[in-house]
Design an enzyme around this catalytic site. Structure first.
Site, mmCIF file in Angstrom:
data_model
loop_
_atom_site.group_PDB
_atom_site.id
_atom_site.type_symbol
_atom_site.label_atom_id
_atom_site.label_comp_id
_atom_site.label_asym_id
_atom_site.label_seq_id
_atom_site.Cartn_x
_atom_site.Cartn_y
_atom_site.Cartn_z
ATOM 1 N N HIS A 14 1.329 -0.843 0.184
ATOM 2 C CA HIS A 14 -0.032 0.115 -0.028
ATOM 3 C C HIS A 14 1.069 0.999 0.331
ATOM 4 O O HIS A 14 0.268 2.243 -0.280
ATOM 5 C CB HIS A 14 -0.603 -0.234 1.135
ATOM 6 C CG HIS A 14 -0.519 -0.187 2.319
ATOM 7 N ND1 HIS A 14 -0.182 -0.614 3.298
ATOM 8 C CD2 HIS A 14 0.174 0.965 3.131
ATOM 9 C CE1 HIS A 14 0.782 -0.163 4.396
ATOM 10 N NE2 HIS A 14 0.590 1.020 4.418
ATOM 11 N N ASP B 38 0.894 -7.592 1.139
ATOM 12 C CA ASP B 38 0.667 -6.423 1.528
ATOM 13 C C ASP B 38 2.281 -6.358 1.677
ATOM 14 O O ASP B 38 2.596 -5.296 2.524
ATOM 15 C CB ASP B 38 -0.055 -5.899 2.525
ATOM 16 C CG ASP B 38 0.117 -4.692 2.857
ATOM 17 O OD1 ASP B 38 0.038 -3.285 1.819
ATOM 18 O OD2 ASP B 38 0.220 -3.516 3.846
ATOM 19 N N SER C 195 4.672 2.191 8.223
ATOM 20 C CA SER C 195 4.709 1.448 7.463
ATOM 21 C C SER C 195 5.463 0.680 6.208
ATOM 22 O O SER C 195 5.908 1.604 5.625
ATOM 23 C CB SER C 195 3.053 1.545 6.762
ATOM 24 O OG SER C 195 2.144 1.710 6.984
#
Length: 563
Positions: free
Chosen positions: A287, A320, A403
């Site tokens: 993402h 992911d 992230s």
């Protein structure tokens, strides 16, 4: 008798005063006797026999008219203490003839014998002798006028002394053997004491210093001191830290952590990644780079501030994860990878990232849980972008921008990839790439590094990642406990793939799977997370219920191409 001393018998005495003079008490045995007068002092030899007693004078009678009477009254004299009788002096060996009478100058015959008015006082007691042992000696008086020398000759006994003239008042005045007379030398004037002056000076000095000290103290209290302020500080110490400390881990890991800035498709984002090898491969979240999937720019900034452009190597939505690569960069420092299967709850961890674009941010915490099934993404609505993660839970602060950054163990090895946080008040999982801007509440989740390593290797080698599958379609609307196999698959296909792993293990539509290798599952999402935590080809023991009965089936996982 005129011996240069005042005449005691010339003082007036009235009967009342004489009556008040106490009679001396008999002498006590402890009194000190005085020696008898020396016979040699007498002018005439004394007979061998004891001399007859001389006539005594009555002190209470008035003095003769020829004798002058003092005009001032005589102060009362304290009565002397009784004298102690002393032994009489021994008589001379031979009798001494009495002195013959000497005729007077006018031719008249002298009296046969002149005796003193008083008998000689062998104890020499006042008022006719000198002070006794019980009385202090009278002070010495110095006459103002010269005093005639005392007569050496003593009249023989029986002779009548000539009349005495009045004593000059200016020479003697009234005599007080226990007090100072008019002619006495006045005592020296007392010297001014310096001790009092010193005491006054000391008190004044103390008062002055107290006032000054109080003023200085008040000034210091209000203004914080006098002069230039110099604050205490510890001396410079060593900058080295233990390798297993947070500072030591951060110092070793920061050169291998990068910040990614991505733009494309009308959107932009910031995330974190870390170096995998010396060839410039960097692992991050899908993402984070999703905006640059078709055509976009990816810029990598190292901890030293050096920047470089990167290209996308591969990505996988279901895990992911994504890999990008930089070229032409020297001095890369890959981070060592650990083993996520060895992690235990309570182990210390360190997270490094760029929360809200604040590069090289270091936080620390512990592993608060393991094998926590989470899902992230799903913005498209068809489920193709949903990520299933069997995550490590940590309380190390993780915020949007963290992230893709590394989660390090106590030895500085990567054990997870920070991917999601639970936002306060949110209904699901979110992260920096999902558009949420919620802060950390101590619930962060990281993809286990064992899973990330396998996916990264596949992405680097093939550009695609494989997913383990059992070959069934699940009923995601089932509300019971467990994962139920659907009656029909997508587009009306069978829910159990023919000749697939589940069909070979004997699974049927409507079976409810409750456990995977003994671990409980409560819904279809948890079943997918547990399966994707393994590699294709792994054998799993599935526990299921069918028609009220509990059955166990062993399934060998197949492989499917990821997106």
């Amino acid at each position: 008798m005129n011996d240069g001393k005042p005449n005691w018998w010339s003082r007036p005495s009235t009967p009342p005063e004489a009556a008040r003079i106490p009679t001396p008490s008999p002498a006590e045995e402890d009194d000190f006797p005085l020696q008898a007068p020396d016979p040699a002092e007498s002018a005439a030899p004394e007979p061998a026999a004891e001399a007859p007693a001389a006539p005594k004078v009555d002190m209470t009678k008035e003095p003769a008219a020829s004798e002058p009477v003092p005009t001032e009254p005589m102060p009362s004299v304290p009565a002397p203490a009784p004298a102690v009788p002393a032994p009489a002096a021994p008589a001379p060996a031979e009798p001494v003839a009495a002195a013959e009478p000497v005729p007077t100058p006018d031719g008249r015959p002298a009296p046969a014998e002149r005796r003193p008015l008083h008998e000689p006082d062998e104890y020499r007691t006042p008022p006719y002798g000198e002070p006794g042992p019980w009385a202090p000696a009278p002070p010495v008086q110095h006459p103002a006028a010269p005093v005639p020398a005392p007569q050496a000759a003593v009249p023989p006994q029986g002779a009548v002394p000539p009349p005495q003239g009045p004593v000059a008042p200016h020479a003697w005045g009234q005599y007080d053997p226990w007090g100072a007379g008019p002619g006495a030398v006045p005592p020296p004037a007392p010297k001014k004491s310096r001790r009092g002056l010193a005491l006054v000076g000391a008190l004044a000095f103390a008062l002055l210093t107290g006032v000054i000290g109080g003023g200085v103290g008040a000034y210091v209290e209000r203004n914080g001191g006098i002069g230039t302020v110099e604050l205490p500080q510890a001396e410079a110490g060593s900058a080295d830290r233990a390798p297993d400390s947070v500072a030591g881990i951060a110092a070793a890991a920061l050169p291998g952590v990068v910040t990614l800035h991505v733009s494309g498709g009308g959107s932009a984002g910031t995330g974190t990644g870390f170096v995998l090898d010396n060839r410039g491969h960097i692992l991050t979240n899908n993402h984070v780079v999703d905006a640059a999937a078709a055509s976009g720019d990816i810029t990598v900034t190292f901890s030293s501030g050096e920047t470089a452009s990167a290209k996308l190597i591969g990505k996988d939505t279901g895990y992911d994860l994504a890999v990008v690569q930089v070229t032409g960069v020297r001095g890369l420092k890959p981070l060592p990878l650990g083993n996520s299967d060895d992690v235990r709850v309570g182990d210390p961890v360190v997270a490094i990232g760029a929360p809200f674009d604040l590069s090289n941010t270091v936080t620390s915490g512990i592993i608060s849980a393991k094998e926590r099934p989470i899902t992230a993404g799903g913005e498209k609505g068809d489920g193709s972008d949903v990520s299933y993660v069997d995550a490590l839970q940590t309380d190390a602060p993780i915020n949007p921008g963290n992230s893709g950054g590394p989660l390090l163990d106590g030895k500085g090895r990567v054990i997870g990839i920070n991917s999601a946080i639970r936002a306060a008040g949110g209904s699901g999982d979110g992260d920096g790439g999902s558009g949420g801007q919620a802060g950390s509440i101590g619930l962060g989740f990281a993809i286990p590094v064992n899973q990330g390593k396998r996916v990264a290797e596949e992405l680097i080698n093939t550009g695609k990642a494989t997913h383990p599958v059992i070959g069934v379609s699940l009923d995601m609307q089932f509300n019971g406990d467990g994962a139920r196999v659907g009656d029909k698959g997508k587009d009306g296909t069978p829910s159990v793939t023919p000749d697939g792993p589940a069909a070979k293990a004997g699974l049927r539509p409507g079976d409810v799977i409750t456990k995977v290798d003994g671990q409980r599952v409560h819904n279809g999402e948890e079943l997918i997370v547990k399966i994707r935590a393994h590699r294709p080809g792994d054998a799993l023991a599935l526990t299921l219920t069918r028609d009220g009965k509990e059955l166990t089936r062993t399934v060998t996982l197949g492989s499917a191409q990821g997106t």
